[in-house]
Write a protein that holds these residues in place. Structure first.
Motif, PDB file in Angstrom:
ATOM      1  N   ALA A  15       0.820  -1.211   0.000  1.00  0.00           N
ATOM      2  CA  ALA A  15       0.000   0.000   0.000  1.00  0.00           C
ATOM      3  C   ALA A  15       0.852   1.259   0.000  1.00  0.00           C
ATOM      4  O   ALA A  15       0.476   2.273  -0.595  1.00  0.00           O
ATOM      5  N   PRO A  19       0.700   1.056  -4.467  1.00  0.00           N
ATOM      6  CA  PRO A  19      -0.741   0.919  -4.196  1.00  0.00           C
ATOM      7  C   PRO A  19      -1.556   0.489  -5.408  1.00  0.00           C
ATOM      8  O   PRO A  19      -2.631  -0.096  -5.267  1.00  0.00           O
ATOM      9  N   GLN A  20      -1.043   0.769  -6.618  1.00  0.00           N
ATOM     10  CA  GLN A  20      -1.807   0.421  -7.818  1.00  0.00           C
ATOM     11  C   GLN A  20      -1.975  -1.086  -7.986  1.00  0.00           C
ATOM     12  O   GLN A  20      -2.895  -1.540  -8.667  1.00  0.00           O
ATOM     13  N   ARG A  23      -5.375  -3.780  -6.068  1.00  0.00           N
ATOM     14  CA  ARG A  23      -6.634  -4.335  -6.577  1.00  0.00           C
ATOM     15  C   ARG A  23      -6.441  -5.770  -7.068  1.00  0.00           C
ATOM     16  O   ARG A  23      -7.210  -6.652  -6.694  1.00  0.00           O
ATOM     17  N   THR A  48      -5.985   4.042   2.293  1.00  0.00           N
ATOM     18  CA  THR A  48      -5.280   3.837   1.019  1.00  0.00           C
ATOM     19  C   THR A  48      -5.712   2.535   0.355  1.00  0.00           C
ATOM     20  O   THR A  48      -5.963   2.495  -0.857  1.00  0.00           O
ATOM     21  N   GLN A  51      -9.259   2.683  -1.064  1.00  0.00           N
ATOM     22  CA  GLN A  51      -9.350   3.518  -2.265  1.00  0.00           C
ATOM     23  C   GLN A  51      -8.998   2.751  -3.530  1.00  0.00           C
ATOM     24  O   GLN A  51      -9.449   3.118  -4.614  1.00  0.00           O
ATOM     25  N   HIS A  52      -8.231   1.684  -3.404  1.00  0.00           N
ATOM     26  CA  HIS A  52      -7.752   0.953  -4.581  1.00  0.00           C
ATOM     27  C   HIS A  52      -8.469  -0.373  -4.800  1.00  0.00           C
ATOM     28  O   HIS A  52      -8.073  -1.150  -5.677  1.00  0.00           O
ATOM     29  N   THR A  81     -16.239   7.099  -4.854  1.00  0.00           N
ATOM     30  CA  THR A  81     -15.684   5.762  -4.627  1.00  0.00           C
ATOM     31  C   THR A  81     -16.704   4.871  -3.910  1.00  0.00           C
ATOM     32  O   THR A  81     -16.821   3.681  -4.220  1.00  0.00           O
TER      33      THR A  81
END
Length: 333
Positions: A15, A19-20, A23, A48, A51-52, A81
């Motif tokens: 994270a 962080p990308q 998911r 964080t 959010q992903h 979101t």
């Protein structure tokens, strides 16, 4: 074995540095396991991670999340979101999450949701918090009594895959010979405690909800009843301990470390003060027999024993009576 403590450190590192990739990396996790994992992580890292997440996984995770995690999501994540995550849920689950917000703060979330899902959530939120209407979903299989078995199976093959259950099928028209004629049902205004008793009594996997014209408008599934029973057990345990049932405990949310000191104190101070006043009567009784105690000092040795035994006996009696009341073995006239 719990996997959350094993994964928490690695997930936090991802994270913070990549962080990308969260998911894809967290996609295989069940929502309940992911909710448990979030509970092991610091608040900022939790935000964080959430959010992903993909909208569907975020929504399902919030259904299982602790009160602290849910509060973080509803207050720190953008409405853009949260809204798709609510759209991915069953209407009853979306309404349950929105019910944690004051009524005036729900409007922006509902406005950002798709029209159909927002309407379904609004319809459920119209019912009282402790009623069957809050638990039901309108996604169920509806069949006609005039159909034959082959037509029914063909209809099931093309049914919406998001329906809550196909264990039971309901028809609004006259029931045919192969269907149950006397269907046990509830209304949207039925108390949730009564819903739980009916499901437990008959062993239903789903319970139909009908309007005043006996027209089915939704079903309540067993998983919602299980959640309700857990909530009621928490509320009962708190009341037995003399803890107020007001927020943050009123929905069965017992997130001890996620609740502010002020709220914890507020939920307990009332009964503590009452018990403190009641204990002063013990001193009055002892002062009344001060002369006898002075004459026979050995009697004072039995005071802690008597007080402790009385407290234990009282706790046992209260526990058994409250449980008997909950099971309706004892009724208030």
């Amino acid at each position: 074995m719990k996997i959350a403590p094993l994964l928490a450190t690695d997930v936090v590192e991802i994270a913070r540095h990549d962080p990308q990739s969260l998911r894809e990396g967290l996609a295989p996790l069940h929502a309940a396991d992911l909710a448990e994992l979030l509970g092991e992580i610091e608040r900022e890292d939790r935000v964080t991670i959430m959010q992903h997440l993909a909208p569907q996984q975020l929504g399902e995770t919030l259904v299982h999340a602790s009160a602290e995690t849910l509060k973080l999501a509803l207050t720190r994540l953008p409405i853009g979101t949260i809204a798709p995550a609510l759209d991915a849920l069953e209407p009853d689950d979306a309404a349950a999450l929105l019910s944690y917000l004051p009524e005036e703060r729900r409007a922006p979330f509902l406005a950002a949701m798709s029209a159909g899902h927002a309407l379904a959530a609004r319809n459920l939120l119209r019912y009282g918090e402790q009623t069957a209407g809050r638990l039901m979903t309108d996604k169920f299989v509806r069949i006609r009594a005039t159909w034959n078995v082959a037509q029914t199976f063909e209809h099931l093959r093309h049914a919406d895959p998001s329906v809550a259950t196909v264990a039971d099928l309901y028809a609004n028209a006259r029931i045919s010979s192969i269907m149950t004629a006397d269907v046990v049902s509830v209304t949207p205004e039925t108390d949730q405690g009564e819903v739980a008793r009916i499901v437990a009594k008959y062993g239903f996997s789903a319970l139909p909800v009908v309007d005043t014209s006996d027209r089915i408008i939704g079903v309540i599934t067993a998983d919602d009843v299980i959640d309700l029973l857990v909530t009621r057990e928490t509320q009962a345990a708190l009341r037995m301990g003399g803890v107020s049932a007001e927020e943050p405990w009123s929905r069965g949310v017992l997130d001890y470390f996620g609740t502010s000191i002020f709220r914890v104190v507020r939920s307990r101070i009332g009964w503590l003060l009452l018990l403190f006043v009641a204990e002063t009567f013990t001193g009055s009784v002892l002062r009344h027999f001060e002369g006898e105690l002075a004459k026979v000092v050995a009697l004072s040795f039995f005071i802690p024993l008597i007080i402790g035994t009385g407290g234990n006996a009282g706790s046992q009696t209260v526990s058994t009576i409250i449980r008997a009341l909950a099971l309706e073995q004892v009724r208030v006239r």
